[in-house]
Design a protein around this motif. Structure first.
Motif, PDB file in Angstrom:
ATOM      1  N   CYS A  21      70.971 -50.708 -79.417  1.00 47.73           N
ATOM      2  CA  CYS A  21      71.344 -50.055 -80.683  1.00 47.73           C
ATOM      3  C   CYS A  21      70.173 -49.293 -81.275  1.00 47.73           C
ATOM      4  O   CYS A  21      70.322 -48.184 -81.780  1.00 47.73           O
ATOM      5  CB  CYS A  21      71.852 -51.099 -81.680  1.00 47.73           C
ATOM      6  N   GLN A  22      68.964 -49.914 -81.193  1.00 50.19           N
ATOM      7  CA  GLN A  22      67.791 -49.231 -81.730  1.00 50.19           C
ATOM      8  C   GLN A  22      67.535 -47.925 -80.973  1.00 50.19           C
ATOM      9  O   GLN A  22      67.188 -46.909 -81.537  1.00 50.19           O
ATOM     10  CB  GLN A  22      66.569 -50.147 -81.649  1.00 50.19           C
ATOM     11  N   GLY A  23      67.734 -47.972 -79.649  1.00 48.35           N
ATOM     12  CA  GLY A  23      67.554 -46.766 -78.862  1.00 48.35           C
ATOM     13  C   GLY A  23      68.529 -45.680 -79.258  1.00 48.35           C
ATOM     14  O   GLY A  23      68.209 -44.508 -79.262  1.00 48.35           O
ATOM     15  N   LEU A  24      69.745 -46.076 -79.631  1.00 48.73           N
ATOM     16  CA  LEU A  24      70.750 -45.089 -79.990  1.00 48.73           C
ATOM     17  C   LEU A  24      70.449 -44.419 -81.325  1.00 48.73           C
ATOM     18  O   LEU A  24      70.795 -43.262 -81.541  1.00 48.73           O
ATOM     19  CB  LEU A  24      72.128 -45.750 -80.046  1.00 48.73           C
ATOM     20  N   ILE A  25      69.810 -45.141 -82.241  1.00 48.01           N
ATOM     21  CA  ILE A  25      69.591 -44.557 -83.554  1.00 48.01           C
ATOM     22  C   ILE A  25      68.239 -43.870 -83.689  1.00 48.01           C
ATOM     23  O   ILE A  25      67.947 -43.261 -84.697  1.00 48.01           O
ATOM     24  CB  ILE A  25      69.728 -45.625 -84.667  1.00 48.01           C
ATOM     25  N   ILE A  26      67.393 -43.952 -82.646  1.00 48.29           N
ATOM     26  CA  ILE A  26      66.128 -43.212 -82.708  1.00 48.29           C
ATOM     27  C   ILE A  26      66.450 -41.726 -82.635  1.00 48.29           C
ATOM     28  O   ILE A  26      67.111 -41.268 -81.701  1.00 48.29           O
ATOM     29  CB  ILE A  26      65.202 -43.596 -81.539  1.00 48.29           C
ATOM     30  N   PRO A  27      66.058 -40.914 -83.612  1.00 51.35           N
ATOM     31  CA  PRO A  27      66.431 -39.497 -83.588  1.00 51.35           C
ATOM     32  C   PRO A  27      65.733 -38.769 -82.449  1.00 51.35           C
ATOM     33  O   PRO A  27      64.623 -39.105 -82.060  1.00 51.35           O
ATOM     34  CB  PRO A  27      65.954 -38.986 -84.954  1.00 51.35           C
ATOM     35  N   GLU A  28      66.425 -37.742 -81.934  1.00 53.89           N
ATOM     36  CA  GLU A  28      65.805 -36.917 -80.914  1.00 53.89           C
ATOM     37  C   GLU A  28      64.661 -36.123 -81.535  1.00 53.89           C
ATOM     38  O   GLU A  28      64.671 -35.799 -82.718  1.00 53.89           O
ATOM     39  CB  GLU A  28      66.840 -35.951 -80.329  1.00 53.89           C
ATOM     40  N   ARG A  29      63.680 -35.818 -80.681  1.00 49.80           N
ATOM     41  CA  ARG A  29      62.561 -35.012 -81.154  1.00 49.80           C
ATOM     42  C   ARG A  29      63.084 -33.645 -81.614  1.00 49.80           C
ATOM     43  O   ARG A  29      63.916 -33.022 -80.954  1.00 49.80           O
ATOM     44  CB  ARG A  29      61.548 -34.820 -80.021  1.00 49.80           C
ATOM     45  N   ALA A  30      62.623 -33.219 -82.769  1.00 54.66           N
ATOM     46  CA  ALA A  30      63.101 -31.952 -83.320  1.00 54.66           C
ATOM     47  C   ALA A  30      62.753 -30.811 -82.369  1.00 54.66           C
ATOM     48  O   ALA A  30      61.660 -30.754 -81.814  1.00 54.66           O
ATOM     49  CB  ALA A  30      62.470 -31.705 -84.687  1.00 54.66           C
ATOM     50  N   ALA A  31      63.718 -29.933 -82.168  1.00 57.37           N
ATOM     51  CA  ALA A  31      63.472 -28.774 -81.311  1.00 57.37           C
ATOM     52  C   ALA A  31      62.481 -27.832 -81.991  1.00 57.37           C
ATOM     53  O   ALA A  31      62.360 -27.791 -83.215  1.00 57.37           O
ATOM     54  CB  ALA A  31      64.784 -28.035 -81.066  1.00 57.37           C
ATOM     55  N   ALA A  32      61.751 -27.098 -81.164  1.00 58.82           N
ATOM     56  CA  ALA A  32      60.812 -26.117 -81.711  1.00 58.82           C
ATOM     57  C   ALA A  32      61.579 -25.104 -82.549  1.00 58.82           C
ATOM     58  O   ALA A  32      62.738 -24.791 -82.279  1.00 58.82           O
ATOM     59  CB  ALA A  32      60.079 -25.416 -80.574  1.00 58.82           C
ATOM     60  N   ALA A  33      60.934 -24.598 -83.580  1.00 57.04           N
ATOM     61  CA  ALA A  33      61.581 -23.625 -84.461  1.00 57.04           C
ATOM     62  C   ALA A  33      61.984 -22.389 -83.669  1.00 57.04           C
ATOM     63  O   ALA A  33      61.268 -21.933 -82.774  1.00 57.04           O
ATOM     64  CB  ALA A  33      60.624 -23.245 -85.587  1.00 57.04           C
ATOM     65  N   ASP A  34      63.157 -21.858 -83.983  1.00 55.33           N
ATOM     66  CA  ASP A  34      63.606 -20.631 -83.325  1.00 55.33           C
ATOM     67  C   ASP A  34      62.681 -19.479 -83.698  1.00 55.33           C
ATOM     68  O   ASP A  34      62.108 -19.456 -84.794  1.00 55.33           O
ATOM     69  CB  ASP A  34      65.026 -20.288 -83.771  1.00 55.33           C
ATOM     70  N   PRO A  35      62.542 -18.509 -82.797  1.00 58.77           N
ATOM     71  CA  PRO A  35      61.829 -17.289 -83.193  1.00 58.77           C
ATOM     72  C   PRO A  35      62.543 -16.632 -84.368  1.00 58.77           C
ATOM     73  O   PRO A  35      63.713 -16.934 -84.653  1.00 58.77           O
ATOM     74  CB  PRO A  35      61.891 -16.415 -81.930  1.00 58.77           C
ATOM     75  N   GLY A  36      61.862 -15.714 -85.001  1.00 55.68           N
ATOM     76  CA  GLY A  36      62.401 -15.101 -86.201  1.00 55.68           C
ATOM     77  C   GLY A  36      63.088 -13.778 -85.946  1.00 55.68           C
ATOM     78  O   GLY A  36      63.678 -13.548 -84.884  1.00 55.68           O
ATOM     79  N   TYR A  37      62.983 -12.876 -86.915  1.00 56.97           N
ATOM     80  CA  TYR A  37      63.757 -11.641 -86.954  1.00 56.97           C
ATOM     81  C   TYR A  37      62.818 -10.479 -87.249  1.00 56.97           C
ATOM     82  O   TYR A  37      61.842 -10.613 -87.983  1.00 56.97           O
ATOM     83  CB  TYR A  37      64.818 -11.710 -88.044  1.00 56.97           C
ATOM     84  N   LEU A  38      63.163  -9.323 -86.691  1.00 54.47           N
ATOM     85  CA  LEU A  38      62.380  -8.110 -86.905  1.00 54.47           C
ATOM     86  C   LEU A  38      63.289  -7.053 -87.521  1.00 54.47           C
ATOM     87  O   LEU A  38      64.369  -6.770 -87.005  1.00 54.47           O
ATOM     88  CB  LEU A  38      61.831  -7.603 -85.576  1.00 54.47           C
ATOM     89  N   MET A  39      62.850  -6.496 -88.624  1.00 53.58           N
ATOM     90  CA  MET A  39      63.581  -5.403 -89.281  1.00 53.58           C
ATOM     91  C   MET A  39      62.792  -4.114 -89.133  1.00 53.58           C
ATOM     92  O   MET A  39      61.601  -4.073 -89.423  1.00 53.58           O
ATOM     93  CB  MET A  39      63.797  -5.694 -90.767  1.00 53.58           C
TER      94      MET A  39
END
Length: 476
Positions: A21-39
């Protein structure tokens, strides 16, 4: 014994269940931030503001001006001004184009002239990396339209049905008793030649249409593969399942208080990582620049919402009709490295301290009391090597001080190794005064930048006079 074993099995089972159960509730490592936007956009009227500017955002709502808010590309063709750019990425990501209106209001043309006898051309730049751009060229799109009087607000989208780009723009012409702007289209694969233009969008009667932009919508969102937003007296939304197929009128944004008399220049973007889109609209009537509205379904006018004024920030420069590109990580890295907020400087002569390095007619010299943009440069990281500098012009971005035949000129960077070597220098202690600077050639290290008869040269320095001529102060 059996009771003991039973209790032991129960304890072990409970322990296993607990750890599972503890293994199931450990959150996944946050994904790297997405690249941004160019205007890519322009900023207003006049010869300086009607050029190409870039801004960057990490979230699609808060924008930072690149290059210190200065222009990044300057048109040297046609009217020598550009507006309404579109930034097109090839499906393979190996080529990019900027296409823009060839128009310079208040710098040689009036609105009446540009409407009734304007340029029939678009201005085009090409790149393979999003940072090194070709010289601009003119693409004549309205010359083949009988009595076509201009070419405005170009856009382009890849059409898988024809395996090329549908290029579309507005042209003013008389037809069926009405002289007005209609949207025309043609096919192109390289933005150097096009098929015969055809009418794409026309509104009834005298109603014009100038600005329109199409976005592709993923399966499962709304009822249409493509949605276009157009400025035609309203901000009209239409849907279709093919770019050149039948388009259905879906409504407009008057329900949230936005009409074509208030806003223009619709500019789409897709937020990374979620089914949400932004439609930026230029508040031309009040001069307020762009504002975003957001939606979870581009095809549903009732799903659009205005953003509170404090929820977005457009940066320091006014953003006018442009285009937003979702960046890859590699593209973002290159763009941010190419256009950081580098200071603007002048180079003051040591032995003629009322004179500064400037370009004139793309020749380079020192002149008296020059404070304008011809004498302004950004000291970029050297094009050819580390711990070096290159001098990029402020009012001709992409042009650098380069020696050729040991004479200096302001020259457009062609991306070659030879150019990089000729335009790169080591900044060292001043040869006449160590508190000033001298600039040693990267590919001719026994030579330095100096002035001679006020002209900039690359020369050996062997005399006291030469040391004074080769010493400069980097100043504001």
């Amino acid at each position: 014994m059996s009771a003991f074993l039973a209790r032991l099995v129960a304890i072990l089972s409970a322990a296993c269940l607990l750890f599972t159960c503890q293994g199931l509730i450990i959150p996944e490592r946050a994904a790297a931030a997405d690249p941004g936007y160019l205007m890519v956009h322009f900023t207003g009227e006049g010869a300086t503001n009607q050029q190409m500017y870039l801004s960057h955002s990490t979230d699609g709502l808060n924008w930072t001006d690149l290059n210190g808010g200065g222009m990044v590309l300057r048109s040297t063709v046609g009217t020598k001004g550009v507006r309404d750019p579109a930034l097109v990425r090839a499906p393979g990501g190996d080529k990019y184009w900027i296409i823009a209106t060839d128009l310079c209001i208040s710098c040689g043309q009036t609105w009446s002239q540009s409407i009734n006898d304007g340029s029939r051309n678009l201005v085009v730049w090409e790149s393979t990396d999003l940072v090194t751009w070709s010289q601009p060229w003119l693409l004549n799109v309205a010359g083949a339209i009988p009595d076509g009087r201009n070419a405005w607000a170009p856009e382009a989208i890849w059409d898988p049905a024809s395996n090329d780009y549908v290029l579309y723009w507005a042209t003013n012409k008389p037809l069926d008793g009405a002289t007005k702007h209609r949207i025309y289209y043609a096919h192109t694969s390289d933005f150097r030649s096009i098929t015969t233009p055809q009418i794409y969008i026309e509104r009834p009667g005298s109603q014009e249409i100038i600005d329109t932009q199409i976005i592709e919508v993923p399966s499962g969102v709304g009822d249409y593969r493509y949605v276009r937003a157009s400025g035609d007296g309203q901000i009209t939304l239409e849907g279709s399942n093919s770019i050149l197929g039948t388009w259905t009128n879906l409504g407009n944004l008057s329900g949230i208080g936005l009409t074509g008399s208030q806003v223009e220049g619709p500019m789409w973007m897709k937020f990374n990582g979620r089914n949400q889109w932004g439609l930026y609209l230029d508040q031309y009537a009040t001069g307020g620049g762009y504002m975003p509205v957001t939606t979870t379904d581009p095809s549903n006018p009732a799903a659009y919402q205005k953003q509170a004024s404090g929820s977005y920030n457009m940066g320091g420069t006014k953003k006018r009709h442009g285009w937003i590109l979702n960046l890859t990580a590699a593209e973002e890295s290159r763009v941010l490295a190419r256009w950081p907020n580098t200071a603007i400087n002048r180079l003051q002569s040591y032995n003629f301290q009322d004179r500064y390095v400037r370009h004139t007619g793309f020749d380079v010299r020192i002149d008296q009391n020059i404070t304008g943009p011809d004498a302004q440069f950004r000291l970029r990281p050297g094009l050819a090597g580390s711990d070096t500098v290159s001098f990029e012009s402020v009012n001709y971005p992409g042009y650098f001080l380069r020696h050729s035949g040991f004479d200096f000129q302001l020259v457009y960077n062609d991306g070659t190794t030879a150019f990089a070597n000729d335009a790169t220098f080591r900044q060292v202690a001043g040869l006449a005064d160590s508190t000033w600077s001298s600039f040693q050639s990267y590919n001719y290290p026994d030579r330095y930048i100096r002035h001679y008869a006020y002209e900039l040269k690359l020369d050996w320095i062997t005399t006291t006079t030469g040391r004074g001529d080769a010493t400069f102060k980097v100043t504001s």
